[in-house]
Design a protein around this motif. Structure first.
Motif, mmCIF file in Angstrom:
data_model
loop_
_atom_site.group_PDB
_atom_site.id
_atom_site.type_symbol
_atom_site.label_atom_id
_atom_site.label_comp_id
_atom_site.label_asym_id
_atom_site.label_seq_id
_atom_site.Cartn_x
_atom_site.Cartn_y
_atom_site.Cartn_z
ATOM 1 N N LEU A 109 0.794 -1.222 0.000
ATOM 2 C CA LEU A 109 0.000 0.000 0.000
ATOM 3 C C LEU A 109 0.831 1.279 0.000
ATOM 4 O O LEU A 109 0.406 2.292 -0.550
ATOM 5 N N ARG A 110 1.990 1.260 0.647
ATOM 6 C CA ARG A 110 2.823 2.461 0.788
ATOM 7 C C ARG A 110 4.303 2.116 0.569
ATOM 8 O O ARG A 110 5.097 2.146 1.503
ATOM 9 N N PRO A 111 4.708 1.775 -0.658
ATOM 10 C CA PRO A 111 6.086 1.323 -0.889
ATOM 11 C C PRO A 111 7.152 2.365 -0.531
ATOM 12 O O PRO A 111 8.207 2.008 0.003
ATOM 13 N N ARG A 112 6.897 3.646 -0.800
ATOM 14 C CA ARG A 112 7.905 4.664 -0.467
ATOM 15 C C ARG A 112 8.098 4.772 1.039
ATOM 16 O O ARG A 112 9.219 4.873 1.521
ATOM 17 N N GLN A 113 6.992 4.782 1.777
ATOM 18 C CA GLN A 113 7.075 4.862 3.239
ATOM 19 C C GLN A 113 7.766 3.620 3.796
ATOM 20 O O GLN A 113 8.585 3.712 4.709
ATOM 21 N N TRP A 114 7.457 2.442 3.263
ATOM 22 C CA TRP A 114 8.089 1.203 3.706
ATOM 23 C C TRP A 114 9.599 1.260 3.470
ATOM 24 O O TRP A 114 10.379 0.861 4.323
ATOM 25 N N ARG A 115 9.985 1.782 2.306
ATOM 26 C CA ARG A 115 11.410 1.883 1.986
ATOM 27 C C ARG A 115 12.114 2.817 2.970
ATOM 28 O O ARG A 115 13.213 2.528 3.439
ATOM 29 N N ARG A 116 11.478 3.948 3.324
ATOM 30 C CA ARG A 116 12.064 4.874 4.299
ATOM 31 C C ARG A 116 12.216 4.220 5.668
ATOM 32 O O ARG A 116 13.248 4.364 6.317
ATOM 33 N N VAL A 117 11.192 3.513 6.094
ATOM 34 C CA VAL A 117 11.251 2.819 7.385
ATOM 35 C C VAL A 117 12.370 1.789 7.369
ATOM 36 O O VAL A 117 13.133 1.659 8.334
ATOM 37 N N PHE A 118 12.494 1.043 6.275
ATOM 38 C CA PHE A 118 13.532 0.025 6.158
ATOM 39 C C PHE A 118 14.920 0.661 6.185
ATOM 40 O O PHE A 118 15.836 0.148 6.837
ATOM 41 N N GLU A 119 15.095 1.786 5.481
ATOM 42 C CA GLU A 119 16.381 2.485 5.490
ATOM 43 C C GLU A 119 16.720 2.991 6.887
ATOM 44 O O GLU A 119 17.879 2.934 7.307
ATOM 45 N N GLN A 120 15.721 3.465 7.625
ATOM 46 C CA GLN A 120 15.963 3.912 8.997
ATOM 47 C C GLN A 120 16.337 2.737 9.886
ATOM 48 O O GLN A 120 17.184 2.860 10.771
ATOM 49 N N ALA A 121 15.726 1.593 9.668
ATOM 50 C CA ALA A 121 16.051 0.404 10.464
ATOM 51 C C ALA A 121 17.499 -0.023 10.227
ATOM 52 O O ALA A 121 18.165 -0.513 11.146
ATOM 53 N N LEU A 122 17.995 0.167 9.015
ATOM 54 C CA LEU A 122 19.389 -0.182 8.727
ATOM 55 C C LEU A 122 20.374 0.691 9.494
ATOM 56 O O LEU A 122 21.520 0.290 9.720
ATOM 57 N N GLN A 123 19.942 1.861 9.922
ATOM 58 C CA GLN A 123 20.810 2.772 10.658
ATOM 59 C C GLN A 123 20.880 2.435 12.154
ATOM 60 O O GLN A 123 21.731 2.960 12.863
ATOM 61 N N LEU A 124 19.997 1.568 12.635
ATOM 62 C CA LEU A 124 19.968 1.229 14.054
ATOM 63 C C LEU A 124 21.117 0.295 14.410
ATOM 64 O O LEU A 124 21.560 -0.515 13.587
ATOM 65 N N SER A 125 21.562 0.389 15.647
ATOM 66 C CA SER A 125 22.620 -0.511 16.116
ATOM 67 C C SER A 125 22.030 -1.889 16.403
ATOM 68 O O SER A 125 20.810 -2.068 16.493
ATOM 69 N N ASP A 126 22.920 -2.873 16.573
ATOM 70 C CA ASP A 126 22.462 -4.221 16.892
ATOM 71 C C ASP A 126 21.673 -4.232 18.197
ATOM 72 O O ASP A 126 20.661 -4.921 18.319
ATOM 73 N N GLY A 127 22.132 -3.483 19.173
ATOM 74 C CA GLY A 127 21.445 -3.429 20.459
ATOM 75 C C GLY A 127 20.038 -2.868 20.336
ATOM 76 O O GLY A 127 19.101 -3.368 20.964
ATOM 77 N N GLN A 128 19.885 -1.841 19.515
ATOM 78 C CA GLN A 128 18.564 -1.246 19.305
ATOM 79 C C GLN A 128 17.633 -2.237 18.602
ATOM 80 O O GLN A 128 16.458 -2.360 18.955
ATOM 81 N N LEU A 129 18.159 -2.939 17.609
ATOM 82 C CA LEU A 129 17.343 -3.928 16.909
ATOM 83 C C LEU A 129 16.950 -5.075 17.835
ATOM 84 O O LEU A 129 15.820 -5.562 17.789
ATOM 85 N N ARG A 130 17.885 -5.494 18.685
ATOM 86 C CA ARG A 130 17.555 -6.553 19.647
ATOM 87 C C ARG A 130 16.469 -6.096 20.612
ATOM 88 O O ARG A 130 15.578 -6.869 20.968
ATOM 89 N N PHE A 131 16.537 -4.839 21.054
ATOM 90 C CA PHE A 131 15.520 -4.319 21.966
ATOM 91 C C PHE A 131 14.157 -4.293 21.285
ATOM 92 O O PHE A 131 13.141 -4.674 21.878
ATOM 93 N N ILE A 132 14.116 -3.869 20.036
ATOM 94 C CA ILE A 132 12.860 -3.859 19.286
ATOM 95 C C ILE A 132 12.330 -5.288 19.139
ATOM 96 O O ILE A 132 11.139 -5.542 19.312
#
Length: 62
Positions: free
Chosen positions: A22-45
């Motif tokens: 439904l929102r490919p551009r927004q999904w891509r932005r969210v995914f790019e932001q997730a790539l910027q997170l540290s391993d610790g932040q991703l583990r917490f999520i």
């Protein structure tokens, strides 16, 4: 029991596919932001997601 697991997996795929469908551009932005997170932040999520899922299952189990 196995049928419920297959159904749960199917529902996960449906929900995971809605945003890129439904929102490919927004999904891509969210995914790019997730790539910027540290391993610790991703583990917490991931931990928060697992705990929320367990609470949801526990609430529905009653």
């Amino acid at each position: 029991m196995l049928d419920a697991l297959w159904l749960a997996g199917a529902l996960v795929l449906i929900l995971e596919g809605l945003l890129p469908l439904l929102r490919p551009r927004q999904w891509r932005r969210v995914f790019e932001q997730a790539l910027q997170l540290s391993d610790g932040q991703l583990r917490f999520i991931g931990l928060c997601s697992v705990l929320a899922g367990l609470l949801w299952v526990a609430a529905l189990w009653r």
